[in-house]
Enzyme design. Sequence first.
Site, PDB file in Angstrom:
ATOM      1  N   ASP A 121       0.715  -1.305  -0.251  1.00 51.40           N
ATOM      2  CA  ASP A 121      -0.139  -0.119   0.009  1.00 51.40           C
ATOM      3  C   ASP A 121       0.801   1.506  -0.105  1.00 51.40           C
ATOM      4  O   ASP A 121       0.691   2.175  -0.689  1.00 51.40           O
ATOM      5  CB  ASP A 121      -1.006  -0.023   1.132  1.00 51.40           C
ATOM      6  N   VAL A 122       1.879   1.293   0.828  1.00 52.73           N
ATOM      7  CA  VAL A 122       2.588   2.596   1.096  1.00 52.73           C
ATOM      8  C   VAL A 122       3.615   2.799  -0.224  1.00 52.73           C
ATOM      9  O   VAL A 122       3.643   3.717  -0.823  1.00 52.73           O
ATOM     10  CB  VAL A 122       3.572   2.401   2.386  1.00 52.73           C
TER      11      VAL A 122
END
Length: 230
Positions: free
Chosen positions: A165-166
């Site tokens: 996600d990051v």
Amino acid sequence: MPAGWLDSVRVLDLSNVIAGPHSTYYLARFGAEVIKIGPASPLYDCFNTIIYGMAHMRGKRSVLVDIGSSGGRELFERLVKSVDAVIWNATDLQVKRMGLDLESLKALNKYAMFCQLDCFGGVRCGPRSDYLGYENNVQATTGIMPRFGGSAETPEEHAHVGTIDVMGGFGAALGVAVALYQKAKTGHAGRAQTSLSALSGVLWIPFCYQYEGRGHFDEPPVSMLRAMMH
């Protein structure tokens, strides 16, 4: 205080959960004015909206709007007309329904660029392009789980809570930065796109090359990977 690299750039953030909000958080750190639209009725629990938000909501202004109402839609379109970039984590199907496909966005603001993040999207459409999903879905279908310790019978998320996600947020922010640079040089407002499945490839890089001191290629069984894919 010195000026930020993105000072005077105005961004509309329609995203949620981790990857999308992280992308606009990076842009805010470099001076962009970020306006976050959230739903009037929460779509997620407080862990996703508040706890994660302690990191990726910093430096933004926000408003809660029911875009489905006539007044909310009017506000949404006014904001689209006022910004340099629109960012949303959504599938192609959702983008078209919202009226943010290329033709519709040009009709609202021909100078705005659009950045799209999703789960399984890519340069070409595939059977999962319009699937909704989260990082654990991507880790399962791309072989990340068996590579880093899980199995078909006992799947285990690698580096819990938002690794891909990051990275997806960073990739989207980089795509926006390149598109804005392109616009500054050519006057053309392009579109940027990335996905969690695309960014999962970053985790595979250490296993793709031979180099001095590298350990044995201890590959997960092919049968396990096939089981995870299906």
